[in-house]
Design a protein around this motif. Structure first.
Motif, PDB file in Angstrom:
ATOM      1  N   LYS A 132     -87.934  50.673  23.140  1.00  0.00           N
ATOM      2  CA  LYS A 132     -87.968  49.275  23.583  1.00  0.00           C
ATOM      3  C   LYS A 132     -88.082  48.329  22.390  1.00  0.00           C
ATOM      4  CE  LYS A 132     -90.335  50.463  27.913  1.00  0.00           C
ATOM      5  NZ  LYS A 132     -91.539  50.234  28.727  1.00  0.00           N
ATOM      6  N   GLU A 133     -88.929  48.710  21.421  1.00  0.00           N
ATOM      7  CA  GLU A 133     -89.133  47.856  20.263  1.00  0.00           C
ATOM      8  C   GLU A 133     -87.847  47.677  19.461  1.00  0.00           C
ATOM      9  OE1 GLU A 133     -91.155  50.079  21.295  1.00  0.00           O
ATOM     10  OE2 GLU A 133     -93.180  49.262  21.386  1.00  0.00           O
ATOM     11  N   SER A 134     -87.031  48.733  19.392  1.00  0.00           N
ATOM     12  CA  SER A 134     -85.767  48.630  18.665  1.00  0.00           C
ATOM     13  C   SER A 134     -84.857  47.573  19.287  1.00  0.00           C
ATOM     14  CB  SER A 134     -85.052  49.983  18.646  1.00  0.00           C
ATOM     15  OG  SER A 134     -85.817  50.934  17.947  1.00  0.00           O
ATOM     16  N   ALA A 135     -84.833  47.523  20.612  1.00  0.00           N
ATOM     17  CA  ALA A 135     -84.013  46.529  21.295  1.00  0.00           C
ATOM     18  C   ALA A 135     -84.522  45.116  21.005  1.00  0.00           C
ATOM     19  CB  ALA A 135     -83.996  46.799  22.792  1.00  0.00           C
ATOM     20  N   LEU A 136     -85.850  44.943  21.000  1.00  0.00           N
ATOM     21  CA  LEU A 136     -86.416  43.629  20.724  1.00  0.00           C
ATOM     22  C   LEU A 136     -86.157  43.203  19.279  1.00  0.00           C
ATOM     23  CD1 LEU A 136     -89.818  43.974  22.594  1.00  0.00           C
ATOM     24  CD2 LEU A 136     -87.875  42.578  23.288  1.00  0.00           C
ATOM     25  N   LEU A 137     -86.353  44.133  18.344  1.00  0.00           N
ATOM     26  CA  LEU A 137     -86.173  43.822  16.925  1.00  0.00           C
ATOM     27  C   LEU A 137     -84.746  43.394  16.603  1.00  0.00           C
ATOM     28  CD1 LEU A 137     -88.283  46.665  15.344  1.00  0.00           C
ATOM     29  CD2 LEU A 137     -88.513  44.271  14.755  1.00  0.00           C
ATOM     30  N   ALA A 138     -83.783  43.928  17.346  1.00  0.00           N
ATOM     31  CA  ALA A 138     -82.377  43.597  17.079  1.00  0.00           C
ATOM     32  C   ALA A 138     -82.068  42.134  17.365  1.00  0.00           C
ATOM     33  CB  ALA A 138     -81.463  44.498  17.898  1.00  0.00           C
ATOM     34  N   GLY A 139     -82.774  41.550  18.340  1.00  0.00           N
ATOM     35  CA  GLY A 139     -82.432  40.192  18.734  1.00  0.00           C
ATOM     36  C   GLY A 139     -81.080  40.154  19.428  1.00  0.00           C
ATOM     37  N   PHE A 140     -80.528  38.952  19.567  1.00  0.00           N
ATOM     38  CA  PHE A 140     -79.247  38.814  20.256  1.00  0.00           C
ATOM     39  C   PHE A 140     -78.663  37.441  19.951  1.00  0.00           C
ATOM     40  CE2 PHE A 140     -82.677  37.567  23.091  1.00  0.00           C
ATOM     41  CZ  PHE A 140     -82.273  36.353  23.607  1.00  0.00           C
ATOM     42  N   ILE A 141     -77.445  37.221  20.421  1.00  0.00           N
ATOM     43  CA  ILE A 141     -76.793  35.920  20.263  1.00  0.00           C
ATOM     44  C   ILE A 141     -76.780  35.198  21.604  1.00  0.00           C
ATOM     45  CG2 ILE A 141     -74.593  34.765  19.777  1.00  0.00           C
ATOM     46  CD1 ILE A 141     -74.036  36.914  17.707  1.00  0.00           C
ATOM     47  N   THR A 142     -77.232  33.958  21.606  1.00  0.00           N
ATOM     48  CA  THR A 142     -77.216  33.148  22.823  1.00  0.00           C
ATOM     49  C   THR A 142     -76.215  32.004  22.665  1.00  0.00           C
ATOM     50  OG1 THR A 142     -78.540  31.764  24.322  1.00  0.00           O
ATOM     51  CG2 THR A 142     -79.145  31.710  21.998  1.00  0.00           C
ATOM     52  N   PRO A 143     -75.413  31.719  23.699  1.00  0.00           N
ATOM     53  CA  PRO A 143     -74.442  30.623  23.589  1.00  0.00           C
ATOM     54  C   PRO A 143     -75.097  29.240  23.633  1.00  0.00           C
ATOM     55  CG  PRO A 143     -74.344  31.623  25.762  1.00  0.00           C
ATOM     56  CD  PRO A 143     -75.265  32.474  24.953  1.00  0.00           C
ATOM     57  N   LYS A 144     -76.318  29.145  24.211  1.00  0.00           N
ATOM     58  CA  LYS A 144     -76.985  27.847  24.332  1.00  0.00           C
ATOM     59  C   LYS A 144     -78.449  27.973  23.929  1.00  0.00           C
ATOM     60  CE  LYS A 144     -74.045  26.169  28.116  1.00  0.00           C
ATOM     61  NZ  LYS A 144     -74.014  25.655  29.510  1.00  0.00           N
ATOM     62  N   LYS A 145     -78.993  26.913  23.338  1.00  0.00           N
ATOM     63  CA  LYS A 145     -80.398  26.913  22.920  1.00  0.00           C
ATOM     64  C   LYS A 145     -81.284  26.373  24.039  1.00  0.00           C
ATOM     65  CE  LYS A 145     -79.769  26.352  17.924  1.00  0.00           C
ATOM     66  NZ  LYS A 145     -80.138  25.535  16.745  1.00  0.00           N
ATOM     67  N   ASN A 146     -81.346  27.115  25.131  1.00  0.00           N
ATOM     68  CA  ASN A 146     -82.149  26.656  26.267  1.00  0.00           C
ATOM     69  C   ASN A 146     -83.009  27.788  26.850  1.00  0.00           C
ATOM     70  OD1 ASN A 146     -80.163  28.238  27.383  1.00  0.00           O
ATOM     71  ND2 ASN A 146     -79.490  26.724  28.893  1.00  0.00           N
ATOM     72  N   LEU A 147     -83.414  28.720  26.002  1.00  0.00           N
ATOM     73  CA  LEU A 147     -84.138  29.894  26.483  1.00  0.00           C
ATOM     74  C   LEU A 147     -85.635  29.653  26.631  1.00  0.00           C
ATOM     75  CD1 LEU A 147     -82.451  32.623  24.246  1.00  0.00           C
ATOM     76  CD2 LEU A 147     -81.842  31.977  26.578  1.00  0.00           C
ATOM     77  N   GLN A 148     -86.172  28.663  25.925  1.00  0.00           N
ATOM     78  CA  GLN A 148     -87.615  28.536  25.803  1.00  0.00           C
ATOM     79  C   GLN A 148     -88.283  27.992  27.062  1.00  0.00           C
ATOM     80  OE1 GLN A 148     -85.329  27.012  23.918  1.00  0.00           O
ATOM     81  NE2 GLN A 148     -85.784  24.848  23.618  1.00  0.00           N
ATOM     82  N   THR A 149     -89.452  28.578  27.382  1.00  0.00           N
ATOM     83  CA  THR A 149     -90.354  27.995  28.376  1.00  0.00           C
ATOM     84  C   THR A 149     -91.172  26.897  27.714  1.00  0.00           C
ATOM     85  OG1 THR A 149     -90.517  30.100  29.558  1.00  0.00           O
ATOM     86  CG2 THR A 149     -92.258  28.481  29.966  1.00  0.00           C
ATOM     87  N   GLY A 150     -91.598  27.160  26.471  1.00  0.00           N
ATOM     88  CA  GLY A 150     -92.397  26.208  25.712  1.00  0.00           C
ATOM     89  C   GLY A 150     -92.528  26.672  24.277  1.00  0.00           C
ATOM     90  N   LYS A 151     -93.572  26.172  23.588  1.00  0.00           N
ATOM     91  CA  LYS A 151     -93.756  26.555  22.195  1.00  0.00           C
ATOM     92  C   LYS A 151     -95.236  26.676  21.855  1.00  0.00           C
ATOM     93  CE  LYS A 151     -93.372  21.806  20.422  1.00  0.00           C
ATOM     94  NZ  LYS A 151     -92.614  20.920  19.522  1.00  0.00           N
ATOM     95  N   ILE A 152     -95.481  27.216  20.663  1.00  0.00           N
ATOM     96  CA  ILE A 152     -96.846  27.363  20.163  1.00  0.00           C
ATOM     97  C   ILE A 152     -97.310  26.026  19.586  1.00  0.00           C
ATOM     98  CG2 ILE A 152     -98.309  28.511  18.463  1.00  0.00           C
ATOM     99  CD1 ILE A 152     -96.396  30.921  18.636  1.00  0.00           C
ATOM    100  N   VAL A 153     -98.435  25.525  20.101  1.00  0.00           N
ATOM    101  CA  VAL A 153     -99.010  24.290  19.571  1.00  0.00           C
ATOM    102  C   VAL A 153     -99.687  24.570  18.238  1.00  0.00           C
ATOM    103  CG1 VAL A 153    -100.691  22.451  19.967  1.00  0.00           C
ATOM    104  CG2 VAL A 153     -99.322  23.347  21.875  1.00  0.00           C
ATOM    105  N   ARG A 154    -100.473  25.637  18.183  1.00  0.00           N
ATOM    106  CA  ARG A 154    -101.171  26.030  16.966  1.00  0.00           C
ATOM    107  C   ARG A 154    -101.864  27.366  17.186  1.00  0.00           C
ATOM    108  NH1 ARG A 154    -106.511  24.942  18.105  1.00  0.00           N
ATOM    109  NH2 ARG A 154    -106.937  23.209  19.528  1.00  0.00           N
TER     110      ARG A 154
END
Length: 348
Positions: A132-154
């Motif tokens: 599973k970790e190998s799949a995560l480490l590879a990453g991927f290509i997304t056509p649009k930058k709209n994947l995020q639920t939110g972000k880290i404040v700090r």
């Protein structure tokens, strides 16, 4: 059907130059490639050299006479070793902390998360083609930058720019955005763009929500692949189920090309991550692709129709692209963007 292990460490094929081979009953192209080259996944060499006689690689007939192009290269493969070293910090530093507001509070104190305790390798457990970790480490290509639920404040402790395994982080989204206690999330960052295809997504680690409020939450980093920073994004974690079994040769007509590498480097090495076309519908996780180049290599008056460069193991498939690891490199060949790829193996 015979099964073939995917990861020989090093082997050498040795054939005579300019041979001819007469097909016998029961033959198929990958049977012939295994006998002639010691590798069934090199069947495209024979196919390309005899395109005038082979209408469909699935169908060859007794009595046909094929040219067997000369091929003699050393193949360097990947050993099942860890892809990444252990993180520099395994626990969060002790420091003064502060809590989020207590209204609408959900809390969770996680025990050991056994699912993420396995060693990160390309081949994973014996029954899986990759981890599973190998799949995560590879990453991927997304056509649009709209994947995020939110972000880290700090970071929760304010002590370090780099957030690592065991640290807690404060998120800018909470229960009103569907973020609940015990949810697993992926921390990620958008990387560089890939012309005509989108943007590389780098998976940085995994978080576990252990405190949730209406409009914010606290997550603990339970897996870290790259340093995580303030401003990095998060999205829901989706369970990855790697394919089980071994990879066997296939003769399907699925072709594409290398469109990008995860990391910029002057030389591509075994276990480097590459992104290829095509994607979903033609490619499956666990597929093996041959990287090749059209050749002009002379030997006894015969050109090699294609020259194998390496092999790629696919670990993630998206709509139009796929992510994989370079698992073998042929001889001293360099792997390049726009090199052609062809499906040669699939998990059965």
């Amino acid at each position: 059907m015979n099964k073939f292990l995917l990861f020989p460490l090093i082997f050498v094929t040795s054939i005579l130059s300019g041979k001819e081979y007469t097909v016998v009953k029961g033959d198929c192209l990958w049977f012939i490639a295994e006998r002639q080259y010691g590798d069934p996944f090199l069947w495209p060499i024979i196919y390309e050299a005899n395109r005038d006689k082979i209408e469909n690689p699935h169908w060859i007939y007794p009595g046909q006479v094929f040219v067997i192009p000369p091929y003699q290269e050393k193949e360097i493969g990947v050993t099942p070793t860890a892809l990444v070293p252990p993180p520099a910090e395994t626990t969060a530093p002790t420091a003064m902390t502060e809590s989020l507001p207590q209204e609408s509070l959900q809390q969770y104190s996680p025990q050991q998360e056994e699912e993420f305790g396995e060693v990160t390798t390309v081949v994973g457990e014996k029954k899986f083609v990759f981890s599973k970790e190998s799949a995560l480490l590879a990453g991927f290509i997304t056509p649009k930058k709209n994947l995020q639920t939110g972000k880290i404040v700090r970071g929760y402790t304010h002590l370090s720019k780099d957030l690592v395994l065991g640290n807690k982080v404060i998120l800018n989204k909470g229960m009103s955005n569907g973020v609940m206690v015990k949810d697993k999330i992926l921390f990620f960052r958008y990387g560089r763009g890939v012309h005509s295809y989108g943007t590389i997504v780098r998976i940085l680690g995994i978080g576990l929500i252990n405190e949730a409020h209406s409009n914010n939450a606290i997550a603990e980093i339970i897996a870290s692949y790259e340093p995580i920073h303030k401003g990095d994004y998060f999205m829901p974690y989706k369970e990855i189920i790697p394919p089980e079994g071994k990879i066997s040769p296939v003769l399907d007509n699925v072709e594409g090309k290398i469109i990008a590498f995860k990391n910029k480097a002057s030389v591509v090495k075994p276990y480097d991550v590459v992104y290829i076309t095509p994607g979903n519908g033609l490619v499956k996780a666990g597929d093996l692709f041959l990287i090749y180049r059209k050749g002009k290599i002379k030997n006894v008056g015969k050109d090699l129709p294609i020259f194998p460069v390496g092999k790629i193991l696919i670990v993630d498939v998206r709509e139009k692209t796929s992510s994989g690891y370079v698992v073998t490199i042929m001889g001293h060949m360099d792997i390049r963007k726009d090199d052609k790829v062809r499906l040669v193996g699939r998990v059965e």
